[in-house]
Design a protein around this motif. Structure first.
Motif, mmCIF file in Angstrom:
data_model
loop_
_atom_site.group_PDB
_atom_site.id
_atom_site.type_symbol
_atom_site.label_atom_id
_atom_site.label_comp_id
_atom_site.label_asym_id
_atom_site.label_seq_id
_atom_site.Cartn_x
_atom_site.Cartn_y
_atom_site.Cartn_z
ATOM 1 N N ARG A 66 31.023 44.031 62.351
ATOM 2 C CA ARG A 66 30.226 45.230 62.635
ATOM 3 C C ARG A 66 30.893 46.102 63.677
ATOM 4 N N LEU A 67 31.469 45.469 64.678
ATOM 5 C CA LEU A 67 32.144 46.217 65.737
ATOM 6 C C LEU A 67 33.370 46.941 65.179
ATOM 7 N N ALA A 68 34.083 46.290 64.259
ATOM 8 C CA ALA A 68 35.261 46.919 63.653
ATOM 9 C C ALA A 68 34.874 48.204 62.927
ATOM 10 N N ASP A 69 33.762 48.169 62.194
ATOM 11 C CA ASP A 69 33.297 49.371 61.485
ATOM 12 C C ASP A 69 32.903 50.471 62.469
ATOM 13 N N MET A 70 32.278 50.094 63.571
ATOM 14 C CA MET A 70 31.868 51.084 64.573
ATOM 15 C C MET A 70 33.076 51.786 65.191
ATOM 16 N N LEU A 71 34.143 51.027 65.439
ATOM 17 C CA LEU A 71 35.314 51.593 66.112
ATOM 18 C C LEU A 71 36.070 52.569 65.231
ATOM 19 N N ASP A 72 35.898 52.470 63.911
ATOM 20 C CA ASP A 72 36.589 53.394 63.013
ATOM 21 C C ASP A 72 36.196 54.843 63.271
ATOM 22 N N ASP A 73 34.989 55.048 63.784
ATOM 23 C CA ASP A 73 34.491 56.417 63.976
ATOM 24 C C ASP A 73 34.687 56.931 65.402
ATOM 25 N N ARG A 74 35.307 56.129 66.269
ATOM 26 C CA ARG A 74 35.477 56.568 67.658
ATOM 27 C C ARG A 74 36.557 57.623 67.797
ATOM 28 N N ALA A 75 36.313 58.577 68.685
ATOM 29 C CA ALA A 75 37.302 59.617 68.974
ATOM 30 C C ALA A 75 38.018 59.357 70.287
ATOM 31 N N ALA A 76 37.613 58.316 71.013
ATOM 32 C CA ALA A 76 38.221 57.997 72.310
ATOM 33 C C ALA A 76 38.950 56.659 72.201
ATOM 34 N N PRO A 77 39.914 56.423 73.091
ATOM 35 C CA PRO A 77 40.695 55.173 73.027
ATOM 36 C C PRO A 77 39.839 53.928 73.264
ATOM 37 N N THR A 134 21.861 38.884 70.789
ATOM 38 C CA THR A 134 22.877 39.625 70.032
ATOM 39 C C THR A 134 22.458 41.076 69.860
ATOM 40 N N GLN A 135 21.142 41.308 69.633
ATOM 41 C CA GLN A 135 20.650 42.677 69.440
ATOM 42 C C GLN A 135 20.850 43.517 70.696
ATOM 43 N N ASP A 136 20.571 42.925 71.870
ATOM 44 C CA ASP A 136 20.749 43.675 73.118
ATOM 45 C C ASP A 136 22.217 43.986 73.363
ATOM 46 N N TRP A 137 23.083 43.010 73.092
ATOM 47 C CA TRP A 137 24.518 43.229 73.317
ATOM 48 C C TRP A 137 25.036 44.297 72.362
ATOM 49 N N LEU A 138 24.571 44.239 71.094
ATOM 50 C CA LEU A 138 25.023 45.209 70.108
ATOM 51 C C LEU A 138 24.541 46.613 70.468
ATOM 52 N N ALA A 139 23.338 46.704 71.006
ATOM 53 C CA ALA A 139 22.830 48.017 71.437
ATOM 54 C C ALA A 139 23.706 48.593 72.543
ATOM 55 N N LYS A 140 24.133 47.722 73.442
ATOM 56 C CA LYS A 140 25.039 48.157 74.518
ATOM 57 C C LYS A 140 26.383 48.580 73.938
ATOM 58 N N ALA A 141 26.847 47.864 72.919
ATOM 59 C CA ALA A 141 28.114 48.205 72.274
ATOM 60 C C ALA A 141 28.017 49.559 71.578
ATOM 61 N N VAL A 142 26.895 49.792 70.888
ATOM 62 C CA VAL A 142 26.700 51.077 70.211
ATOM 63 C C VAL A 142 26.695 52.210 71.224
ATOM 64 N N ASP A 154 43.549 34.227 64.252
ATOM 65 C CA ASP A 154 42.103 34.285 64.418
ATOM 66 C C ASP A 154 41.491 35.011 63.217
ATOM 67 N N PRO A 155 41.317 34.299 62.071
ATOM 68 C CA PRO A 155 40.840 34.973 60.857
ATOM 69 C C PRO A 155 39.451 35.578 61.004
ATOM 70 N N ASP A 156 38.608 34.994 61.862
ATOM 71 C CA ASP A 156 37.246 35.510 62.014
ATOM 72 C C ASP A 156 37.222 36.883 62.691
ATOM 73 N N ARG A 157 38.254 37.204 63.454
ATOM 74 C CA ARG A 157 38.330 38.504 64.113
ATOM 75 C C ARG A 157 39.432 39.382 63.505
ATOM 76 N N ALA A 158 39.960 38.978 62.329
ATOM 77 C CA ALA A 158 41.111 39.673 61.745
ATOM 78 C C ALA A 158 40.818 41.144 61.447
ATOM 79 N N SER A 159 39.618 41.438 60.916
ATOM 80 C CA SER A 159 39.311 42.824 60.561
ATOM 81 C C SER A 159 39.252 43.715 61.791
ATOM 82 N N LEU A 160 38.846 43.148 62.921
ATOM 83 C CA LEU A 160 38.791 43.912 64.175
ATOM 84 C C LEU A 160 40.197 44.108 64.743
ATOM 85 N N LEU A 161 40.982 43.032 64.806
ATOM 86 C CA LEU A 161 42.315 43.102 65.408
ATOM 87 C C LEU A 161 43.280 43.918 64.561
#
Length: 547
Positions: free
Chosen positions: A382-393, A350-358, A404-411
Motif C-alpha cells: 500500500r505504501l508503494a502505491d502511495m509513493l507513486d503519486d508523490r511530488a517530493a523526495p 496499523t490504521q493509525d500508522w497508515l493515517a500518519k503515513a498518508v 526481501d521479497p515482501d518489500r520488493a515492490s516498495l524497494l
C-alpha cells in the motif's frame, strides 16, 4: 588452436552453456564475436594516458592505501579501472604477483574490455554492470587462466552511472569464495567516498534535475555541471555526443535562465528551457512544432512511450547493518524531512500508522520512512502505491541482508541506493570516529592511544551505535581523566577483542550473512559458499562465529 577456440569455432553453443556459468558463456560469445582468440596477448592492447587527478581516483586512493596495507605480504593484488575500463591504479601484496601481472599485461592506462582482453573480472563486470568472480579456466584468454579475480562495479551515488570497476586478483591456488565480500565492501567504501566528496552544488543539481524531470513528463531533461552530466531516458534516446557537448557548452556560457531554439545533430529542432542551478544548469528539451526531419517519426515514437511512463519523485534507499547510521544519513540528505518510523507499529494500530503515513506522504516536504524492513507485506504494498503519486523526495532506510521479497515492490521504486559500510569493514575510521563521539559526550575527555588500538581490534557487530554506547558507558564509569583500556573492559564485560585480518573479517561477515539467510542451516550455508560442512565448522571456530 586451444580447446576454448575449438568449442567456440564449431558453434557448439549447447555444450558451451552446459560447461560454463551463463554469465561466463555469454561473455565468451561476445569475446569471440569481436574477433578475439584465446591465444591473444594483452601486450597487443594499446596504453592510453589516464587522469591522475580524476574524482574517482581521489575518492578511491584512501581505500586503496588501506587495502595495500591489509594485503602487504600476501599473494593478492587490487586493480582499479575507470569508466572507460582503463587501469588507473594497481596495488600488489608481493613482488611475485606484481611480476606475474605485469608479464601478462596489467599496466596503467591499458583498457580492459571484452573485445581486447576477453572474459575477466574488469571487462565482464564493465559489460554486465554487476559483481562477478572469474575463476581460472573461466577466463577467455589463455594467459589469464592462472588467476582468479573478483570484480565489483563502482556506481556514482550522485549520478547513478558506472564510474569504474574494482578488481581483486590472485593465483587460483589462493582462491576463496569468501574473498568477494572483501572487494565488495571496498567498493562500497569508494562509493561513499564519492558521495562525501561531491560538492553541495551537485546535490542541488540532482534535486533540481529530478524536480524538472517529474514536472516535464515527455521532455528530454538534462542536468549539467562541471564533471557531471545527468539525463533522463528520453534524453538518452534523443541526444548524441555532439548534442551533449553543445548542451554542456550552453550551460557553461549561460548567465541567467533562458529559452532558446537549437538544432540537434540528428536532425530535430528543439526548444530548450534552461534554468541556472548553482555552477550548472538543468535543461528541458521539447521538439519544436514542425521540427522533426527524416528520422523524426522514430524519435516521436520514443517520445510517446516516454510520456506513458509512470513518473514519481526521487526515491532513495539507504541500506546498512544495524547501527551504521542509516537514519542520520537520510536526515543529512533532507534535514527538513518528515520522519515516519516503522518501529512505531509496535505501539499503535496499523490504521493509525497508515493515517500518519498518508498525511506525511501527501505534503510537499521530503519524507523519510525509517526501517521499512519492519513493515508487514500488505502495508508495504500500500505504501508503494502511495509513493507513486508523490511530488517530493522520499528516503527509505532498510537493513542490509538477504533479499526481501515482501518489500520488493516498495524497494523497486528506488531511483538511487546508498549502501553504508559496517564499522568493522573500515577499521581506519574507528579511532577518529571514537574521538568525535567522545567529544560530543564530553569535550574535555580524552582517550589513550592504547584504548583506541583496542577499539580498532574489535569486530563491532552493533557498528557506530555500539561504539557510542561503549564510550558513553566508559565515560560514565570513569568521569575524570583519560579513558584507558581498563575503562573499556569495564564498559563491555565479556567483549573479547577479536584479532582478525581484513580478509578474515570479510570471511566472518560473509559466513554470518549466509548463515542468517539460511536460518543457520549449515548444509545450505556450506553449499552456497561452495565449501564442505567440515570446512565451514572449522572456519566458524577459527573466526569466533557462534553456533
Amino acid at each position: 588452436m586451444s580447446e576454448n577456440g575449438r568449442v567456440i569455432d564449431l558453434g557448439m553453443t549447447t555444450q558451451l552453456e552446459s560447461t560454463l556459468r551463463r554469465e561466463i558463456a555469454l561473455s565468451w560469445r561476445r569475446s569471440t564475436l569481436s574477433g578475439l582468440s584465446p591465444e591473444h596477448t594483452l601486450d597487443a592492447v594499446g596504453v592510453e594516458d589516464v587522469d591522475r587527478q580524476s574524482r574517482l581516483l581521489d575518492a578511491a586512493s584512501p581505500v586503496l592505501d588501506r587495502i595495500a596495507r591489509d594485503l602487504d605480504g600476501t599473494g593478492y593484488c587490487v586493480l582499479l579501472a575507470d569508466r572507460d575500463a582503463r587501469l588507473i591504479d594497481m596495488r600488489f601484496g608481493q613482488p611475485r604477483i606484481e611480476s606475474l601481472m605485469a608479464h601478462d599485461g596489467a599496466q596503467r592506462g591499458r583498457r580492459f574490455s571484452e573485445d581486447n582482453t576477453g572474459t575477466n573480472a574488469i571487462a565482464t563486470v564493465f559489460e554486465i554492470r554487476k559483481p562477478l568472480a572469474v575463476r581460472g579456466d573461466e577466463h577467455f584468454v589463455e594467459a589469464l587462466k592462472k588467476f582468479t579475480c573478483y570484480g565489483v562495479p563502482i556506481v556514482n551515488p550522485i549520478t547513478g552511472r558506472l564510474d569504474g570497476v574494482l578488481d581483486l586478483t590472485a593465483l587460483t591456488e589462493l582462491d576463496s569464495p569468501l574473498l568477494g565480500a572483501f572487494v565488495n565492501q571496498a567498493a562500497i567504501e569508494m562509493q561513499n567516498q564519492l558521495l562525501e566528496r561531491s560538492r553541495a552544488s551537485e546535490h542541488e543539481l540532482l534535486r533540481s534535475f529530478h524536480t524538472v524531470a517529474n514536472r516535464r513528463v515527455g521532455h528530454a531533461v538534462v542536468g549539467v555541471s562541471p564533471g557531471v552530466f545527468l539525463e533522463n531516458p528520453y534524453a538518452e534516446t534523443l541526444l548524441d555526443q555532439v548534442d551533449r557537448a553543445a548542451l554542456r557548452s550552453l550551460a557553461e556560457d549561460a548567465r541567467h535562465d533562458t529559452t532558446l531554439r537549437m538544432t540537434l545533430s540528428s536532425g530535430p529542432v528543439v526548444d530548450v528551457n534552461l534554468v541556472r542551478v548553482s555552477r550548472g544548469a538543468v535543461m528541458a528539451l521539447s521538439v519544436a512544432p514542425g521540427g522533426l526531419r527524416a528520422e523524426g517519426p522514430r524519435i516521436a515514437s520514443r517520445r510517446s512511450r516516454e510520456t506513458e511512463r509512470p513518473s514519481g519523485a526521487p526515491l532513495v534507499v539507504v541500506r546498512g547493518e544495524a547501527g551504521t547510521g542509516k537514519t542520520h544519513t537520510a536526515q543529512t540528505l533532507h534535514p527538513a524531512a518528515v520522519l515516519l518510523r516503522c518501529d512505531e507499529l509496535a505501539e499503535c494500530s496499523t490504521q493509525d500508522w497508515l493515517a500518519k503515513a498518508v498525511s506525511g506522504s501527501s505534503g510537499d516536504a521530503p519524507l523519510i520512512i525509517d526501517d521499512v524492513h519492519l513493515l508487514p507485506p500488505m502495508l508495504a504494498h500500500r505504501l508503494a502505491d502511495m509513493l507513486d503519486d508523490r511530488a517530493a523526495p522520499t528516503v527509505l532506510t532498510h537493513i542490509i541482508g538477504p533479499p526481501d521479497p515482501d518489500r520488493a515492490s516498495l524497494l523497486s521504486r528506488a531511483t538511487h541506493t546508498i549502501d553504508l559500510p559496517s564499522l568493522r569493514a573500515r577499521p581506519d575510521r574507528i579511532a577518529p570516529l571514537a574521538r568525535e563521539i567522545l567529544a560530543a559526550i564530553d569535550p574535555a575527555r580524552r582517550i589513550s592511544e592504547s584504548a583506541l588500538a583496542e577499539l580498532t581490534r574489535r569486530s563491532w557487530p552493533g557498528n557506530v551505535s555500539q561504539l557510542a554506547l561503549v564510550l558513553r558507558t566508559a565515560s560514565d564509569a570513569a568521569p575524570f581523566g583519560e579513558i584507558g583500556i581498563d575503562q573499556l573492559g569495564t564498559a563491555t564485560p565479556g567483549a573479547a577483542a577479536v584479532m582478525l585480518s581484513p580478509l578474515e573479517r570479510a570471511e566472518r561477515d560473509t559466513i554470518t550473512s549466509v548463515l542468517t539467510a539460511h536460518g543457520h542451516n549449515k548444509r545450505r550455508t556450506a553449499g552456497e559458499l561452495h565449501i564442505s560442512r567440515t570446512t565451514l565448522y572449522k572456519r566458524m571456530r577459527e573466526l569466533g562465529i557462534p553456533g
